[in-house]
Design a protein around this motif. Structure first.
Motif, PDB file in Angstrom:
ATOM      1  N   ARG A   1       0.832  -1.205   0.000  1.00  0.00           N
ATOM      2  CA  ARG A   1       0.000   0.000   0.000  1.00  0.00           C
ATOM      3  C   ARG A   1       0.866   1.256   0.000  1.00  0.00           C
ATOM      4  N   HIS A   2       1.916   1.231   0.816  1.00  0.00           N
ATOM      5  CA  HIS A   2       2.802   2.391   0.901  1.00  0.00           C
ATOM      6  C   HIS A   2       3.480   2.645  -0.447  1.00  0.00           C
ATOM      7  N   LEU A   3       3.971   1.610  -1.085  1.00  0.00           N
ATOM      8  CA  LEU A   3       4.632   1.755  -2.382  1.00  0.00           C
ATOM      9  C   LEU A   3       3.644   2.229  -3.445  1.00  0.00           C
ATOM     10  N   SER A   4       2.424   1.716  -3.410  1.00  0.00           N
ATOM     11  CA  SER A   4       1.408   2.161  -4.379  1.00  0.00           C
ATOM     12  C   SER A   4       1.125   3.649  -4.221  1.00  0.00           C
ATOM     13  N   LYS A   5       1.025   4.127  -2.972  1.00  0.00           N
ATOM     14  CA  LYS A   5       0.791   5.551  -2.731  1.00  0.00           C
ATOM     15  C   LYS A   5       1.945   6.379  -3.263  1.00  0.00           C
ATOM     16  N   GLN A   6       3.170   5.921  -3.021  1.00  0.00           N
ATOM     17  CA  GLN A   6       4.332   6.659  -3.516  1.00  0.00           C
ATOM     18  C   GLN A   6       4.345   6.718  -5.041  1.00  0.00           C
ATOM     19  N   LEU A   7       4.010   5.612  -5.687  1.00  0.00           N
ATOM     20  CA  LEU A   7       3.973   5.592  -7.152  1.00  0.00           C
ATOM     21  C   LEU A   7       2.921   6.549  -7.687  1.00  0.00           C
ATOM     22  N   ARG A   8       1.748   6.576  -7.054  1.00  0.00           N
ATOM     23  CA  ARG A   8       0.690   7.494  -7.492  1.00  0.00           C
ATOM     24  C   ARG A   8       1.138   8.945  -7.335  1.00  0.00           C
ATOM     25  N   ARG A   9       1.774   9.261  -6.194  1.00  0.00           N
ATOM     26  CA  ARG A   9       2.261  10.627  -5.980  1.00  0.00           C
ATOM     27  C   ARG A   9       3.296  11.004  -7.031  1.00  0.00           C
ATOM     28  N   HIS A  10       4.190  10.083  -7.334  1.00  0.00           N
ATOM     29  CA  HIS A  10       5.221  10.343  -8.325  1.00  0.00           C
ATOM     30  C   HIS A  10       4.592  10.598  -9.697  1.00  0.00           C
ATOM     31  N   GLU A  11       3.603   9.797 -10.076  1.00  0.00           N
ATOM     32  CA  GLU A  11       2.916   9.997 -11.358  1.00  0.00           C
ATOM     33  C   GLU A  11       2.204  11.339 -11.389  1.00  0.00           C
ATOM     34  N   GLN A  12       1.572  11.722 -10.264  1.00  0.00           N
ATOM     35  CA  GLN A  12       0.894  13.015 -10.208  1.00  0.00           C
ATOM     36  C   GLN A  12       1.892  14.161 -10.348  1.00  0.00           C
ATOM     37  N   GLN A  13       3.060  14.017  -9.723  1.00  0.00           N
ATOM     38  CA  GLN A  13       4.080  15.055  -9.847  1.00  0.00           C
ATOM     39  C   GLN A  13       4.572  15.167 -11.286  1.00  0.00           C
ATOM     40  N   LEU A  14       4.760  14.029 -11.944  1.00  0.00           N
ATOM     41  CA  LEU A  14       5.189  14.058 -13.345  1.00  0.00           C
ATOM     42  C   LEU A  14       4.145  14.733 -14.222  1.00  0.00           C
ATOM     43  N   GLU A  15       2.863  14.415 -13.992  1.00  0.00           N
ATOM     44  CA  GLU A  15       1.796  15.041 -14.771  1.00  0.00           C
ATOM     45  C   GLU A  15       1.758  16.544 -14.526  1.00  0.00           C
ATOM     46  N   GLU A  16       1.902  16.942 -13.264  1.00  0.00           N
ATOM     47  CA  GLU A  16       1.888  18.370 -12.924  1.00  0.00           C
ATOM     48  C   GLU A  16       3.064  19.088 -13.569  1.00  0.00           C
ATOM     49  N   ASN A  17       4.233  18.468 -13.537  1.00  0.00           N
ATOM     50  CA  ASN A  17       5.408  19.082 -14.167  1.00  0.00           C
ATOM     51  C   ASN A  17       5.214  19.230 -15.672  1.00  0.00           C
ATOM     52  N   SER A  18       4.645  18.213 -16.305  1.00  0.00           N
ATOM     53  CA  SER A  18       4.426  18.303 -17.747  1.00  0.00           C
ATOM     54  C   SER A  18       3.380  19.370 -18.066  1.00  0.00           C
ATOM     55  N   ARG A  19       2.351  19.486 -17.237  1.00  0.00           N
ATOM     56  CA  ARG A  19       1.352  20.545 -17.448  1.00  0.00           C
ATOM     57  C   ARG A  19       1.987  21.923 -17.319  1.00  0.00           C
ATOM     58  N   GLN A  20       2.855  22.088 -16.320  1.00  0.00           N
ATOM     59  CA  GLN A  20       3.524  23.375 -16.133  1.00  0.00           C
ATOM     60  C   GLN A  20       4.432  23.693 -17.312  1.00  0.00           C
ATOM     61  N   GLN A  21       5.134  22.683 -17.829  1.00  0.00           N
ATOM     62  CA  GLN A  21       6.001  22.914 -18.973  1.00  0.00           C
ATOM     63  C   GLN A  21       5.188  23.283 -20.201  1.00  0.00           C
ATOM     64  N   ILE A  22       4.068  22.615 -20.399  1.00  0.00           N
ATOM     65  CA  ILE A  22       3.212  22.915 -21.554  1.00  0.00           C
ATOM     66  C   ILE A  22       2.657  24.322 -21.446  1.00  0.00           C
ATOM     67  N   SER A  23       2.212  24.709 -20.247  1.00  0.00           N
ATOM     68  CA  SER A  23       1.664  26.059 -20.089  1.00  0.00           C
ATOM     69  C   SER A  23       2.760  27.104 -20.252  1.00  0.00           C
ATOM     70  N   ALA A  24       3.982  26.792 -19.812  1.00  0.00           N
ATOM     71  CA  ALA A  24       5.083  27.744 -19.987  1.00  0.00           C
ATOM     72  C   ALA A  24       5.421  27.893 -21.461  1.00  0.00           C
ATOM     73  N   ILE A  25       5.376  26.799 -22.194  1.00  0.00           N
ATOM     74  CA  ILE A  25       5.668  26.851 -23.628  1.00  0.00           C
ATOM     75  C   ILE A  25       4.567  27.613 -24.364  1.00  0.00           C
ATOM     76  N   SER A  26       3.314  27.368 -23.987  1.00  0.00           N
ATOM     77  CA  SER A  26       2.217  28.037 -24.682  1.00  0.00           C
ATOM     78  C   SER A  26       2.178  29.531 -24.366  1.00  0.00           C
ATOM     79  N   LYS A  27       2.681  29.942 -23.211  1.00  0.00           N
ATOM     80  CA  LYS A  27       2.705  31.362 -22.855  1.00  0.00           C
ATOM     81  C   LYS A  27       3.878  32.085 -23.489  1.00  0.00           C
ATOM     82  N   LYS A  28       4.885  31.331 -23.927  1.00  0.00           N
ATOM     83  CA  LYS A  28       6.071  31.927 -24.523  1.00  0.00           C
ATOM     84  C   LYS A  28       5.691  32.532 -25.874  1.00  0.00           C
ATOM     85  N   PRO A  29       5.995  33.805 -26.088  1.00  0.00           N
ATOM     86  CA  PRO A  29       5.605  34.444 -27.355  1.00  0.00           C
ATOM     87  C   PRO A  29       6.444  33.919 -28.515  1.00  0.00           C
TER      88      PRO A  29
END
Length: 101
Positions: free
Chosen positions: A37-65
């Motif tokens: 259970r502990h490892l599953s929670k850590q994996l989910r958190r890691h996946e969420q962080q990766l998704e959040e980082n990719s969203r931030q990168q995409i938004s930074a790229i789209s805001k770049k003129p």
């Protein structure tokens, strides 16, 4: 079996040992479940962080003129569509320094 101990005492001790083993196995199974259970929670958190980082990168790229093309390279046709014309230098396919007449 030895001559000093009756058969019933050995059987009692064997049952007690088996009971202790059974309890140990149950505790270890619970520990393994908690670790899963502990490892599953850590994996989910890691996946969420990766998704959040990719969203931030995409938004930074789209805001770049986008760099604007120079006015001389822009052209507008009759439909109001903006065309961008640029030049591309092609590499020479022949050996440099060799002249053919």
């Amino acid at each position: 079996m030895t001559k000093d101990k009756p058969a019933g005492a050995d059987a009692e001790q064997a049952l007690q040992t088996l009971d202790q083993l059974s309890q140990t196995i149950a505790v270890m199974a619970e520990v393994v479940d908690r670790l899963k259970r502990h490892l599953s929670k850590q994996l989910r958190r890691h996946e969420q962080q990766l998704e959040e980082n990719s969203r931030q990168q995409i938004s930074a790229i789209s805001k770049k003129p986008r760099p604007a093309a120079p006015e001389s390279a822009r052209n507008t046709n009759a439909d109001g569509v903006e065309l961008e014309i640029s030049t591309h230098r092609r590499r020479m396919t022949r050996w440099p320094g060799r002249v053919i007449h």
